[in-house]
Design a protein around this motif. Structure first.
Motif, PDB file in Angstrom:
ATOM      1  N   SER A  44       0.823  -1.213   0.000  1.00  0.00           N
ATOM      2  CA  SER A  44       0.000   0.000   0.000  1.00  0.00           C
ATOM      3  C   SER A  44       0.853   1.258   0.000  1.00  0.00           C
ATOM      4  O   SER A  44       0.463   2.281  -0.582  1.00  0.00           O
ATOM      5  N   LEU A  45       2.032   1.203   0.624  1.00  0.00           N
ATOM      6  CA  LEU A  45       2.916   2.375   0.633  1.00  0.00           C
ATOM      7  C   LEU A  45       3.411   2.684  -0.776  1.00  0.00           C
ATOM      8  O   LEU A  45       3.590   3.863  -1.131  1.00  0.00           O
ATOM      9  N   GLN A  92      -8.245   1.111   0.067  1.00  0.00           N
ATOM     10  CA  GLN A  92      -8.417  -0.084   0.886  1.00  0.00           C
ATOM     11  C   GLN A  92      -9.530   0.115   1.903  1.00  0.00           C
ATOM     12  O   GLN A  92     -10.272  -0.816   2.191  1.00  0.00           O
ATOM     13  N   GLU A  93      -9.661   1.325   2.441  1.00  0.00           N
ATOM     14  CA  GLU A  93     -10.640   1.592   3.489  1.00  0.00           C
ATOM     15  C   GLU A  93     -11.743   2.493   2.957  1.00  0.00           C
ATOM     16  O   GLU A  93     -11.533   3.692   2.788  1.00  0.00           O
ATOM     17  N   PRO A  94     -12.941   1.977   2.670  1.00  0.00           N
ATOM     18  CA  PRO A  94     -14.009   2.830   2.156  1.00  0.00           C
ATOM     19  C   PRO A  94     -14.386   3.946   3.121  1.00  0.00           C
ATOM     20  O   PRO A  94     -14.822   5.021   2.696  1.00  0.00           O
ATOM     21  N   ASN A 380       7.459  -0.512  17.383  1.00  0.00           N
ATOM     22  CA  ASN A 380       7.578   0.819  16.780  1.00  0.00           C
ATOM     23  C   ASN A 380       6.238   1.343  16.264  1.00  0.00           C
ATOM     24  O   ASN A 380       6.043   2.559  16.129  1.00  0.00           O
ATOM     25  N   LEU A 381       5.294   0.422  15.977  1.00  0.00           N
ATOM     26  CA  LEU A 381       3.980   0.843  15.480  1.00  0.00           C
ATOM     27  C   LEU A 381       3.172   1.577  16.535  1.00  0.00           C
ATOM     28  O   LEU A 381       2.240   2.313  16.201  1.00  0.00           O
ATOM     29  N   ILE A 389      -0.661   3.154   9.666  1.00  0.00           N
ATOM     30  CA  ILE A 389      -0.177   1.777   9.540  1.00  0.00           C
ATOM     31  C   ILE A 389      -1.065   1.054   8.534  1.00  0.00           C
ATOM     32  O   ILE A 389      -2.125   1.557   8.144  1.00  0.00           O
ATOM     33  N   SER A 390      -0.637  -0.127   8.104  1.00  0.00           N
ATOM     34  CA  SER A 390      -1.410  -0.858   7.103  1.00  0.00           C
ATOM     35  C   SER A 390      -2.713  -1.366   7.701  1.00  0.00           C
ATOM     36  O   SER A 390      -2.870  -1.485   8.920  1.00  0.00           O
ATOM     37  N   GLY A 391      -3.673  -1.669   6.821  1.00  0.00           N
ATOM     38  CA  GLY A 391      -4.948  -2.200   7.274  1.00  0.00           C
ATOM     39  C   GLY A 391      -4.792  -3.502   8.027  1.00  0.00           C
ATOM     40  O   GLY A 391      -5.485  -3.758   9.020  1.00  0.00           O
ATOM     41  N   GLY A 392      -3.865  -4.356   7.577  1.00  0.00           N
ATOM     42  CA  GLY A 392      -3.638  -5.619   8.254  1.00  0.00           C
ATOM     43  C   GLY A 392      -3.047  -5.434   9.637  1.00  0.00           C
ATOM     44  O   GLY A 392      -3.405  -6.140  10.589  1.00  0.00           O
TER      45      GLY A 392
END
Length: 478
Positions: A44-45, A92-94, A380-381, A389-392
């Protein structure tokens, strides 16, 4: 002069513990490229770097060529004029893409009017046509908050596609969709390359990558580990990680171990019925869930899976029937949401959100590091906000947060829809292991029957229409 529609040359992303090694690609008219790989690998990045929407603290380097025009990847603002017209992102995120105060048809019509240049009447006609084609004719007059996650995803797809951009980046476009809806979206995605456009797709669904064809790139920890024609890579991968990725498809998982001795139920229901929007979702539905038991729920989008879970939690009232919950569990009935961004405040860092939970409910803070380790979450997140951060990764933080409350019943609504096959398998196996250890009954929603078969002790099937509804509570191997 190159005829490529999209080129990325030595694209590198760095910052806040993130390093995406130089990534290059070239997509000409009719080309399709699919990025596969583990959650947090940078898929996604890469899309955000191309669009110019990287989170704060991350920066990109390299060169981009978009529809014949050259750009410096570090200059994120230079590409905004292309959005919707020459370069479109299906997010990815509606929930990040839709206005919560606007009805679905108006949001799609807005793109037709202000991006594609249609007049108001033509824009609304085109919007209704788009929604009908996606099976959303009845959803046009609803607000995003009234839609299921899968329906909201399709509305966002329609709005992003309305401008007719020749380059489309689709970030998990089929997440949360049942097989027929997924296949319909794949067919719609294919229209871009079929019309001499270029399509870059990010997905965790290996079957989607197979159906799209073209070229496949497998990423891991920011590095390209394998690339080549889809048929070759997804049939006979050469890399060790590629082989693990294919082996982790749910249909290849071992069957679940028997539950063992059954105890008094944590929740039971009898004669449940629910009608929504004048349409009957289900009736005469009965179930019992005991400690440590995993009960799967399958069915097409909009059939009432999430509604059933909300009824069991007491969030939504049943039209008929009775529900009995185990007593003495103040925080014992919890939900894992299909779309975790809707469940996290976007303004605070994850460390602050977890600290607030610990203080409010007097939880054991020492339980956080081992759970993070078991869920594969880097410490670190904690310094980032949910949208950074990613959806996962956010999905796994949602699992972490709910497990800290030690529930006796957990309604898990598509809890791994954002995870790659390897992480999905590891996460679900961990969820089952923890449910057994902590004597927590789980109701698991999924659009993947193979996943339900390999994880759950029992299954409930809900169908799209009452006339063909098959409401059952049977062992998954029956």
């Amino acid at each position: 002069m190159s005829t490529d529609l999209l080129q990325a040359r030595d694209l590198t992303i760095r910052g806040e513990g993130v390093t995406i090694a130089p990534f290059s690609c070239s997509l000409g008219p009719g080309d399709r490229l699919t990025l596969l790989g583990e959650t947090g690998s940078g898929k996604s990045l890469i899309a955000q770097a191309i669009m110019g929407t990287l989170p704060k603290g991350l920066c990109a380097q390299g060169r981009l060529v978009i529809d014949g025009e050259a750009f410096d990847a570090a200059d994120s603002t230079s590409r905004r004029a292309l959005w919707g017209r020459r370069l479109a992102l299906l997010p990815q995120e509606p929930w990040h893409a839709l206005d919560p105060t606007m009805r679905a048809v108006s949001q799609v019509a807005e793109s037709h009017r202000h991006v594609a240049g249609r007049d108001r009447r033509a824009a609304f006609q085109a919007a209704w046509s788009d929604l009908t084609e996606l099976g959303l004719a009845e959803a046009g007059s609803k607000l995003p908050g009234e839609l299921s996650g899968g329906m909201a995803q399709r509305v966002a797809f329609a709005a992003a596609s309305a401008g007719g951009a020749p380059i489309v980046i689709a970030d998990e476009p089929t997440k949360g969709l049942d097989a027929p809806r997924r296949d319909a979206v794949v067919e719609l995605l294919a229209r871009t390359p079929e019309a001499a456009g270029a399509l870059l797709t990010i997905t965790h669904d290996i079957d989607v990558a197979r159906r799209l064809g073209g070229e496949v790139v497998i990423l891991r920890q920011g590095q390209v580990v394998e690339r080549g024609p889809a048929q070759q890579v997804l049939t006979d991968p050469q890399s060790e990680y590629g082989q693990r990725l294919l082996a982790a498809e749910p249909s290849r998982w071992p069957l679940p171990k028997p539950l063992g001795e059954r105890q008094a139920p944590v929740i039971s229901a009898s004669g449940l019925a629910k009608t929504r929007g004048g349409r009957e979702l289900f009736r005469d539905l009965s179930l019992t869930i005991v400690p440590g038991e995993i009960v799967g729920v399958v069915g097409p989008s909009g059939c009432g899976k999430s509604t059933l879970g909300d009824m069991l939690l007491g969030v939504t009232r049943a039209d008929n029937g009775e529900i009995d919950r185990a007593q003495g569990h103040t925080l014992g009935f919890q939900k894992l949401y299909q779309d975790p961004p809707a469940a996290f405040s976007p303004h605070w860092r994850l460390s602050r959100l977890l600290d607030d939970l610990v203080r409010r409910h007097r939880l054991d803070r020492a339980a956080i590091p081992p759970l993070m380790a078991r869920l594969g979450l880097d410490e670190n997140l904690l310094g980032r906000r949910p949208g950074e951060i990613s959806g996962g990764e956010l999905q796994r933080f949602a699992i972490l947060r709910v497990l800290l409350l030690e529930p006796c019943f957990l309604f898990a609504d598509e809890p791994t829809s954002r995870l790659d096959p390897i992480t999905q398998r590891q996460t679900l196996e961990l969820l089952v292991e923890l449910a057994r250890e902590r004597h927590c009954g789980v109701m698991l929603v999924s659009h993947d029957p193979a996943l339900i078969e390999r994880i759950c002790d029992k299954r409930i099937s809900l169908e799209a229409t009452p006339s063909v509804a098959k409401r059952e509570l049977d062992p998954v191997m029956a």
